[in-house]
Scaffold this motif. Structure first.
Motif, PDB file in Angstrom:
ATOM      1  N   ILE A  46       0.859  -1.191   0.000  1.00 25.39           N
ATOM      2  CA  ILE A  46       0.000   0.000   0.000  1.00 25.39           C
ATOM      3  C   ILE A  46       0.892   1.236   0.000  1.00 25.39           C
ATOM      4  N   SER A  47       1.549   1.480   1.139  1.00 27.85           N
ATOM      5  CA  SER A  47       2.515   2.572   1.290  1.00 27.85           C
ATOM      6  C   SER A  47       2.997   2.575   2.736  1.00 27.85           C
ATOM      7  N   ASP A  48       4.122   3.245   2.982  1.00 26.99           N
ATOM      8  CA  ASP A  48       4.626   3.438   4.347  1.00 26.99           C
ATOM      9  C   ASP A  48       4.601   2.163   5.191  1.00 26.99           C
ATOM     10  N   ASP A  49       5.289   1.137   4.747  1.00 27.29           N
ATOM     11  CA  ASP A  49       5.416  -0.139   5.462  1.00 27.29           C
ATOM     12  C   ASP A  49       4.146  -0.993   5.467  1.00 27.29           C
ATOM     13  N   ARG A  50       3.043  -0.531   4.842  1.00 27.39           N
ATOM     14  CA  ARG A  50       1.775  -1.241   4.925  1.00 27.39           C
ATOM     15  C   ARG A  50       1.541  -2.160   3.720  1.00 27.39           C
ATOM     16  N   TYR A  51       0.968  -3.341   4.042  1.00 33.81           N
ATOM     17  CA  TYR A  51       0.676  -4.337   3.008  1.00 33.81           C
ATOM     18  C   TYR A  51      -0.685  -4.957   3.278  1.00 33.81           C
ATOM     19  N   TYR A  52      -1.465  -5.152   2.193  1.00 30.86           N
ATOM     20  CA  TYR A  52      -2.675  -5.966   2.290  1.00 30.86           C
ATOM     21  C   TYR A  52      -2.243  -7.428   2.271  1.00 30.86           C
ATOM     22  N   VAL A  67      -0.901  -5.277   7.334  1.00 30.09           N
ATOM     23  CA  VAL A  67       0.235  -5.412   8.247  1.00 30.09           C
ATOM     24  C   VAL A  67       1.243  -4.308   7.953  1.00 30.09           C
ATOM     25  N   TRP A  68       1.967  -3.920   8.988  1.00 26.86           N
ATOM     26  CA  TRP A  68       3.060  -2.966   8.863  1.00 26.86           C
ATOM     27  C   TRP A  68       4.356  -3.764   9.015  1.00 26.86           C
ATOM     28  N   GLU A  73      12.798  -3.603  11.449  1.00 29.88           N
ATOM     29  CA  GLU A  73      12.103  -4.186  12.597  1.00 29.88           C
ATOM     30  C   GLU A  73      11.264  -5.419  12.251  1.00 29.88           C
ATOM     31  N   GLY A  74      10.984  -5.608  10.972  1.00 29.34           N
ATOM     32  CA  GLY A  74      10.080  -6.681  10.577  1.00 29.34           C
ATOM     33  C   GLY A  74       8.638  -6.304  10.894  1.00 29.34           C
ATOM     34  N   LEU A  75       7.776  -7.300  11.075  1.00 29.91           N
ATOM     35  CA  LEU A  75       6.356  -7.059  11.361  1.00 29.91           C
ATOM     36  C   LEU A  75       6.195  -6.361  12.712  1.00 29.91           C
ATOM     37  N   ALA A 190       9.704   1.280  15.227  1.00 29.51           N
ATOM     38  CA  ALA A 190       9.369   1.199  13.802  1.00 29.51           C
ATOM     39  C   ALA A 190       8.617   2.443  13.344  1.00 29.51           C
ATOM     40  N   PHE A 191       7.639   2.897  14.130  1.00 29.96           N
ATOM     41  CA  PHE A 191       6.912   4.122  13.772  1.00 29.96           C
ATOM     42  C   PHE A 191       7.827   5.341  13.845  1.00 29.96           C
TER      43      PHE A 191
END
Length: 198
Positions: A46-52, A67-68, A73-75, A190-191
């Motif tokens: 998606i963007s910025d570490d995010r995935y469907y 998920v981020w 850092e991983g998940l 991570a954030f």
């Protein structure tokens, strides 16, 4: 021989812990690990570490998962979104589905902080306008768990869990969805790393 048994014991213990977290996902998983937990189905960036994603270990009520995943850092964060639930003006049906989810969460993680409030200036104070108040954003209905030194072990690397009810838009007052979010211990750093790029 003892060394071999020790190795097999460690591998067995490790195999029990793999995919033991929410929706079969654990803190620090790489993108490759998450893909495996999704049965090999590709993740959608998606963007910025995010995935469907669509995990193999999914809940029948939930249809959307995000998920981020950080390179370092991983998940570190998971969000699940339910299908829309038809509800009357009191929100009876969505509250019933919510209660079904709340019960196992309470058994697993213990007591929670409940936020069930409505803005004082809302025109929809009466319970018969419960869904309308949720839709317009004047009613908050959320439950939260936070790990501390007394319960950190049973949280399995999680530090926060939140679940709540919303609608897709202010004009939708007959359908709502339930969202759930899990934050892992590595989420803060991570954030922070994500914010550093701004």
């Amino acid at each position: 021989m003892k060394k071999l048994i020790s190795i097999f014991t460690l591998l067995f213990v490790y195999s029990l812990s793999v995919f033991a977290g929410p929706f079969g996902l654990d803190m620090g998983m790489t993108l490759e690990d998450v893909t495996k937990a999704c049965g090999g189905n590709e993740t959608e960036y998606i963007s910025d570490d995010r995935y469907y994603i669509q995990p193999v270990k999914s809940h029948p009520l939930f249809e959307g998962y995000v998920v981020w995943i950080s390179e370092t850092e991983g998940l570190y964060y998971i969000k699940g979104i339910s299908r829309e639930i038809q509800a009357n003006s009191y929100g009876t049906e969505v509250k019933q589905e919510f209660a079904k989810l709340l019960s196992p969460l309470e058994r697993k993680y213990g007591t929670f902080a409940k936020i069930d409030k409505i803005s004082k200036d809302s025109l929809f104070q009466d319970e018969k306008y419960w869904m309308t108040a949720v839709a317009e954003g004047s009613r908050t209905f959320e439950f939260h768990w936070t790990a501390d030194e007394n319960n950190f072990e049973k949280f399995g690397g999680l530090t926060t869990i939140s679940i709540g009810i919303r609608t897709q838009a202010t004009y939708i007052t007959d359908k709502a969805y339930i969202w759930i979010e899990y934050g892992f211990a590595n989420a803060v750093s991570a954030f922070d790393n994500l914010d550093d790029v701004l």
